[in-house]
Design a protein around this motif. Structure first.
Motif, PDB file in Angstrom:
ATOM      1  N   ASP A  54       0.794  -1.225   0.000  1.00 48.52           N
ATOM      2  CA  ASP A  54       0.000   0.000   0.000  1.00 48.52           C
ATOM      3  C   ASP A  54       0.831   1.283   0.000  1.00 48.52           C
ATOM      4  N   PRO A  55       1.769   1.442  -0.954  1.00 49.34           N
ATOM      5  CA  PRO A  55       2.485   2.716  -1.039  1.00 49.34           C
ATOM      6  C   PRO A  55       1.494   3.862  -1.232  1.00 49.34           C
ATOM      7  N   ALA A  56       1.813   5.026  -0.670  1.00 46.94           N
ATOM      8  CA  ALA A  56       0.851   6.124  -0.589  1.00 46.94           C
ATOM      9  C   ALA A  56       1.249   7.290  -1.494  1.00 46.94           C
ATOM     10  N   PRO A  57       0.703   7.338  -2.733  1.00 43.92           N
ATOM     11  CA  PRO A  57       0.992   8.480  -3.606  1.00 43.92           C
ATOM     12  C   PRO A  57       0.236   9.724  -3.149  1.00 43.92           C
ATOM     13  N   ARG A  58       0.822  10.879  -3.421  1.00 40.57           N
ATOM     14  CA  ARG A  58       0.165  12.162  -3.166  1.00 40.57           C
ATOM     15  C   ARG A  58       0.350  13.030  -4.394  1.00 40.57           C
ATOM     16  N   PRO A  59      -0.421  14.124  -4.546  1.00 38.71           N
ATOM     17  CA  PRO A  59      -0.278  14.969  -5.733  1.00 38.71           C
ATOM     18  C   PRO A  59       1.176  15.395  -5.952  1.00 38.71           C
ATOM     19  N   GLU A  60       1.670  15.188  -7.167  1.00 39.93           N
ATOM     20  CA  GLU A  60       3.033  15.529  -7.567  1.00 39.93           C
ATOM     21  C   GLU A  60       4.094  14.721  -6.822  1.00 39.93           C
ATOM     22  N   ASN A  61       3.680  13.613  -6.185  1.00 43.20           N
ATOM     23  CA  ASN A  61       4.608  12.756  -5.464  1.00 43.20           C
ATOM     24  C   ASN A  61       4.361  11.308  -5.864  1.00 43.20           C
TER      25      ASN A  61
END
Length: 246
Positions: free
Chosen positions: A150-157
């Motif tokens: 469950d890696p956690a992407p975020r906006p622009e990341n």
């Protein structure tokens, strides 16, 4: 400093972190429960729960780390990059071992390891932008019986279970990604010549969405790995834009 042992300790609400060392060798961290408690000190007060700039022969046993995300005012650092790490070993460190260590919910990496030679045994990472970052081109780098999910992407990341700037062997590991993230993301380390992950046994799950490989060009060698339910041996070559399986 050398010969330090920190054991049977806990910390809560660690805005900047628990311990930082400029130069530390022959050290043991064991039975620690360290929780940043989701207190965001902002982009200029980044949390690194344990940080070591230089040293060698570092051992971590049963260290639990969680809940550090630095997203407020990230642009003050000059980028939108979300920070917050568990253990950070900078590039002047060497020979680090992690046994039964666990990281949860970090804005950047559970384990951010520029260390020259790392071994992680029975460790787990969940809901981190990157579960572990292995920066160095050292053939001794090893993940053994680790679980990263469950890696956690975020906006622009971008996000991935494993970020790799060199070489690593994964033995009997389980990696599961999510939409808009990857199992392995290749990048540029301080001594990058090759980017190769060699996975022996274990399993990879991309069934919920997400990519197998991403980032810079690199290679994943699969040996008797269960890939989305099917046992597979072969090579996955990532060109930087296209995946080639053989």
């Amino acid at each position: 400093m050398s010969g330090l042992e920190i054991t049977r300790s806990s910390g809560y609400g660690l805005i900047r972190g628990f311990a930082r060392f400029h130069d530390l060798s022959d050290a043991l961290f064991a039975d620690l429960d360290l929780d940043a408690a989701e207190i965001d000190g902002g982009g200029t007060r980044v949390c690194q729960i344990i940080s070591i700039v230089a040293g060698q022969d570092l051992r971590f046993e049963r260290v639990h780390l969680r809940n550090a995300v630095n997203a407020i005012n990230a642009e003050e650092r000059g980028s939108s990059y979300v920070q917050g790490d568990g253990v950070v070993l900078e590039e002047d460190t060497a020979r680090a071992t992690f046994v039964d260590c666990h990281a949860r919910d970090f804005g950047d990496a559970g384990f951010d390891l520029k260390c020259d030679g790392v071994q992680l045994e029975r460790c787990s990472m969940r809901r981190c932008k990157y579960g572990v970052r292995v920066w160095r081109d050292n053939p001794a780098n090893l993940l053994d019986m680790c679980v990263i999910s469950d890696p956690a992407p975020r906006p622009e990341n971008a996000a991935a279970c494993l970020w790799l700037g060199g070489q690593v062997t994964l033995r009997s590991c389980s990696l599961a990604t999510v939409p808009e993230a990857a199992v392995i993301r290749f990048g540029e380390g301080p001594d990058t010549k090759t980017r190769v992950a060699h996975m022996i046994g274990g399993q990879i799950d991309t069934s919920r969405g997400g990519a197998l490989l991403a980032g810079e060009a690199g290679r994943l060698i699969l040996e008797d790995v269960v890939l989305d339910g099917t046992r597979y041996s072969g090579t996955a070559e990532w060109t930087g834009s296209r995946l080639v399986l053989s």
